[in-house]
Design a protein around this motif. Structure first.
Motif, PDB file in Angstrom:
ATOM      1  N   TYR A 147       0.809  -1.218   0.000  1.00 49.06           N
ATOM      2  CA  TYR A 147       0.000   0.000   0.000  1.00 49.06           C
ATOM      3  C   TYR A 147       0.846   1.274   0.000  1.00 49.06           C
ATOM      4  O   TYR A 147       0.333   2.358  -0.284  1.00 49.06           O
ATOM      5  CB  TYR A 147      -0.941   0.027   1.198  1.00 49.06           C
ATOM      6  N   ALA A 150       0.599   3.157  -3.290  1.00 51.15           N
ATOM      7  CA  ALA A 150      -0.698   3.610  -3.793  1.00 51.15           C
ATOM      8  C   ALA A 150      -0.511   4.852  -4.650  1.00 51.15           C
ATOM      9  O   ALA A 150       0.191   5.788  -4.273  1.00 51.15           O
ATOM     10  CB  ALA A 150      -1.639   3.906  -2.629  1.00 51.15           C
ATOM     11  N   MET A 156       1.668  -0.614  -9.656  1.00 51.37           N
ATOM     12  CA  MET A 156       0.436  -1.292  -9.249  1.00 51.37           C
ATOM     13  C   MET A 156      -0.018  -2.339 -10.260  1.00 51.37           C
ATOM     14  O   MET A 156      -0.800  -3.233  -9.908  1.00 51.37           O
ATOM     15  CB  MET A 156      -0.672  -0.272  -9.010  1.00 51.37           C
ATOM     16  N   GLU A 398      -7.867   4.548  -1.580  1.00 57.94           N
ATOM     17  CA  GLU A 398      -6.739   4.082  -2.403  1.00 57.94           C
ATOM     18  C   GLU A 398      -6.584   2.574  -2.303  1.00 57.94           C
ATOM     19  O   GLU A 398      -6.204   1.916  -3.285  1.00 57.94           O
ATOM     20  CB  GLU A 398      -5.459   4.778  -1.957  1.00 57.94           C
ATOM     21  N   PHE A 402      -6.458  -1.188  -5.251  1.00 64.61           N
ATOM     22  CA  PHE A 402      -5.666  -2.413  -5.313  1.00 64.61           C
ATOM     23  C   PHE A 402      -6.552  -3.610  -5.654  1.00 64.61           C
ATOM     24  O   PHE A 402      -6.172  -4.477  -6.438  1.00 64.61           O
ATOM     25  CB  PHE A 402      -4.939  -2.636  -3.986  1.00 64.61           C
TER      26      PHE A 402
END
Length: 486
Positions: A147, A150, A156, A398, A402
């Motif tokens: 994370y 982010a 990502m 955020e 994911f």
């Protein structure tokens, strides 16, 4: 002057400072890597001072001091998400268990000092402990290293292949390789080059994937997140007059969103409170609203089951333009301490034209397994009614990006006390709106009408299982070697 030979070339050496300074620096680097306004590169070196400290010290006192430092770092990290009315000592309710979860990775690094696989052991154990946290505990995926990246869309994209375990492993691998290099530059030079080369490849491949993610003629679906005026989070429950005012505003904004062209409207989590005896009439009014506006409506609300002690159903109903209730969903993963009855409904999708639409509620999407269930159900888009607080804004939204990237579906997160966002299957925010700003509490966006199955949606946590097997082999080999020496 003769050129320096390899044997006479200067070698890097760490400054001669007391080991405790590495511990103090490690508290700072770990804290900074998890700030809301984080410095993205910091995560890649955040554990280095802590690993150096462990390499330079030994004994029970050293390890207890290290655990204390780890607790202090995570207490500071957690304190930034604590805001009124929660007292700051709540930070320790998270820092102690998260420190215990992370401790084995550091202890393995210290214990396996002379093992040639040491550079891989630290990331493998850390990744495994994170996976166990969000798979088997109610703490979900909070504190996971992935994370810290982010908003870094190229990186990502790795989530679509290996999920969070892949990105966390890479972050911890570079940390262990950097620590190894600083401790012994000559022996570890190739070890730092390899993970850095992998990082460069991941960034390049991710950039290519993201840049090619927007075909010119891609179909979209118009959607809207509609916010509530309700600020109720528990007892005392709102009065009938207060409820009526909130509900009238919700209906008015829903009609406005429909007039703007939205085909799907999603309310915030806990948009209003409905007493059990009033729920049938309430659902009738929702059906009428959907029929009149010709929209699909995800209406989230709370039904108190008891007040002493407070117990409620945190739910939504998914209503079609024909006024049919297509799905009733209760929150599957209440936040620890939330007095909500836990839902058990299987993941299902609803067809909005060619778009298969699923749903979950807020904290549910902190658990990758629930997003995986939506992926297996074929969701192109997931409606996510949510409710946050100032301290976790915008991180919590955020985190939903994911899940979108892992499973290849869009997410419409409609958030009370936080950031609403329309998120594509590549983790991009195409629209966002903070509930703390002054506006009409209506966010309109266009999201891709179709998602896709990612590699991760097929293979799941294969990387985790591979690391478990690798760790067993390494530990078995170390044990046999020790027995032979004895």
């Amino acid at each position: 002057m003769q050129p320096a030979t390899p044997s006479s070339a200067p070698r890097f050496s760490l400054p001669a400072i007391r080991p405790v300074w590495y511990l103090l620096i490690g508290i700072v680097t770990l804290y900074v890597s998890h700030l809301n306004n984080r410095i993205l590169p910091m995560a890649w070196i955040s554990s280095v001072p802590l690993l150096i400290y462990l390499d330079k010290t030994s004994g029970l006192k050293s390890r207890l001091l290290f655990f204390l430092a780890l607790n202090i770092a995570w207490a500071f990290i957690t304190a930034k998400i604590i805001s009124p009315p929660m007292p700051y000592f709540f930070a320790f309710l998270f820092s102690v268990p998260i420190s215990l979860i992370h401790l084995p990775g550091y202890l393995v690094w210290a214990r396996m000092r002379n093992n040639r696989w040491r550079v891989f052991l630290f990331p493998a154990v850390m990744m495994l402990m994170e996976w166990m946290q969000y798979t088997f505990t109610p703490f979900a995926s909070w504190g996971v290293a992935a994370y810290t990246q982010a908003g870094n869309l190229p990186l990502m994209q790795l989530l679509a292949v290996f999920g969070m375990p892949g990105l966390s492993f890479l972050i911890y691998w570079i940390n262990s390789a950097a620590a190894g290099y600083l401790l012994d530059a000559a022996a570890s030079r190739r070890r730092i080059v390899v993970p850095l080369a992998v990082l460069a490849f991941v960034i390049a491949a991710g950039s290519l994937r993201f840049s090619s993610s927007k075909p010119a003629a891609a179909a979209t679906i118009p959607v809207a997140a509609v916010g509530t005026d309700s600020e109720v989070s528990g007892l005392p429950l709102p009065t009938a007059a207060e409820n009526k005012k909130v509900q009238e505003a919700l209906f008015r904004r829903t009609r406005k969103a429909a007039n703007a062209g939205a085909q799907l409207v999603v309310w915030n989590e806990a948009s209003t409170f409905i007493l059990p005896g009033d729920e049938k009439n309430w659902i009738d009014s929702l059906q009428q609203l959907a029929r009149n506006t010709k929209i699909h409506l995800v209406a989230a609300y709370v039904v108190p089951v008891s007040q002493t002690p407070l117990k409620y159903k945190n739910k939504y109903v998914f209503v079609s333009p024909e006024g049919t209730v297509l799905q009733t969903y209760n929150k599957h993963q209440p936040v620890p301490g939330e007095p909500a009855e836990r839902g058990t409904e299987p993941a299902v999708t609803v067809a909005i034209g060619n778009t298969r639409t699923g749903g979950a509620i807020c904290y549910d999407y902190d658990f990758p397994y629930l997003a995986s269930a939506q992926g297996k159900a074929g969701a192109d888009l997931v409606a996510l009614p949510s409710s946050d607080w100032r301290g976790i804004d915008p991180l919590h939204t955020e985190m939903a990006a994911f899940r979108a990237t892992e499973q290849g579906h869009s997410v419409l997160r409609s958030t009370r006390f936080g950031l609403s966002a329309a998120i594509t299957p590549y983790g991009e925010f195409v629209a966002q709106q903070s509930s703390f700003d002054k506006h009409d509490r209506i966010m309109i966006a266009n999201l891709p009408a179709n998602g896709f199955r990612t590699i991760y949606s097929y293979i799941g946590d294969l990387l985790v299982y591979g690391c478990i097997a690798g760790l067993m082999l390494v530990f078995a080999g170390a044990w046999r070697g020790r027995k032979q020496r004895d």
